[in-house]
Motif scaffolding. Structure first.
Motif, short mmCIF file in Angstrom:
data_model
loop_
_atom_site.label_atom_id
_atom_site.label_comp_id
_atom_site.label_asym_id
_atom_site.label_seq_id
_atom_site.Cartn_x
_atom_site.Cartn_y
_atom_site.Cartn_z
N PRO A 217 11.17 -22.08 -34.74
CA PRO A 217 11.85 -20.78 -34.78
C PRO A 217 13.33 -20.93 -35.11
O PRO A 217 13.92 -21.98 -34.87
N MET A 218 13.89 -19.89 -35.66
CA MET A 218 15.34 -19.82 -35.88
C MET A 218 16.00 -19.61 -34.52
O MET A 218 15.46 -18.90 -33.67
N VAL A 219 17.15 -20.21 -34.32
CA VAL A 219 17.90 -20.03 -33.08
C VAL A 219 19.35 -19.76 -33.43
O VAL A 219 19.97 -20.53 -34.15
N GLY A 220 19.86 -18.66 -32.93
CA GLY A 220 21.26 -18.32 -33.20
C GLY A 220 21.57 -18.21 -34.67
O GLY A 220 22.65 -18.56 -35.11
N GLY A 221 20.59 -17.72 -35.45
CA GLY A 221 20.78 -17.53 -36.88
C GLY A 221 20.68 -18.80 -37.70
O GLY A 221 20.95 -18.79 -38.89
N ALA A 222 20.29 -19.90 -37.07
CA ALA A 222 20.22 -21.17 -37.78
C ALA A 222 18.81 -21.75 -37.74
O ALA A 222 18.10 -21.61 -36.74
N GLU B 176 22.38 -32.16 -32.76
CA GLU B 176 22.51 -31.83 -34.18
C GLU B 176 22.03 -30.41 -34.47
O GLU B 176 22.61 -29.72 -35.32
N ASN B 177 20.99 -29.96 -33.78
CA ASN B 177 20.52 -28.59 -33.97
C ASN B 177 21.36 -27.58 -33.20
O ASN B 177 21.72 -26.53 -33.73
N ALA B 178 21.71 -27.89 -31.96
CA ALA B 178 22.44 -26.93 -31.12
C ALA B 178 23.78 -26.53 -31.72
O ALA B 178 24.19 -25.37 -31.61
N HIS C 81 24.79 -20.62 -29.06
CA HIS C 81 24.95 -21.71 -28.11
C HIS C 81 26.31 -22.41 -28.20
O HIS C 81 26.44 -23.57 -27.83
N THR C 82 27.33 -21.70 -28.65
CA THR C 82 28.66 -22.32 -28.77
C THR C 82 29.22 -22.70 -27.41
O THR C 82 29.88 -23.73 -27.28
N THR C 83 28.97 -21.89 -26.39
CA THR C 83 29.47 -22.22 -25.04
C THR C 83 28.75 -23.46 -24.52
O THR C 83 29.38 -24.36 -23.95
#
Length: 184
Positions: free
Chosen positions: A26-31, A41-43, A49-51
């Motif tokens: 799935p896409m997560v946070g638009g990525a 590398e994904n996060a 998930h910037t915080t």
């Protein structure tokens, strides 16, 4: 000419299969989340998930979460961190609070590669609730209703898995809507 066309057709079919395999995550946070990349590398590519990424860096956990694993990470969104009492995140990110931050973050990590189907089976095998010990020593209680997995932390707070089964090269990420907290 026919040989070239056949080769091109086979190549196109093989390449489309690769694209389909990558599209399963799935896409997560638009990525896009690539199964051949590790958790960090994904996060770093997820706008949601910037915080969490900043906290992982501040706690010095980047190398650990880039390691071999396997890890299951329950990854709180920016909104989950924002829902904590005002000033909590800023306080945790201070260098003098690194130990406390590390404890909170490692309460989100399990030393296993547990996809949602496996988690649900564990819950079923334990008659409706499965205790999970995290790498930070926290005890979580996992349940589910329908296809929704819920994780109760040591304070009684409950996080819902909003995006499950984000496959990583060193484990899996399950996106959650609440920060899991240790007791005390």
């Amino acid at each position: 000419m026919k040989t070239i066309l056949r080769t091109l057709a086979v190549s196109a079919i093989l390449l489309s299969g690769v694209s389909l395999a990558q599209a399963e995550n799935p896409m997560v946070g638009g990525a896009a989340m690539m199964a051949d990349k590790n958790i960090v590398e994904n996060a770093v590519n997820s706008a949601d998930h910037t915080t969490l990424v900043a906290a992982v860096k501040a706690a010095g956990l980047v190398d650990t979460l880039m390691g071999e694993g396997p890890f299951t990470v329950f990854a709180p969104t920016n909104e989950a961190f924002a829902a904590l009492p005002e000033g909590t995140v800023d306080t945790l990110l201070k260098p003098e609070n690194k130990e406390q931050l590390t404890k909170v973050l490692t309460c989100h990590v399990v030393a296993a590669d547990a996809m949602s189907a496996a988690i649900m089976k564990m819950v079923d095998d334990d008659s409706g609730a499965h205790p999970v010990k995290t790498v930070g020593g926290c005890m979580l209680n996992v349940t589910y209703k329908g296809d929704k997995i819920m994780i109760e932390d040591e304070t009684g707070g409950v996080a819902n898995v909003t995006i499950a089964d984000v496959d990583q090269s060193n484990g899996v990420i399950h996106v959650i809507d609440k920060v899991l907290l240790p007791k005390g």
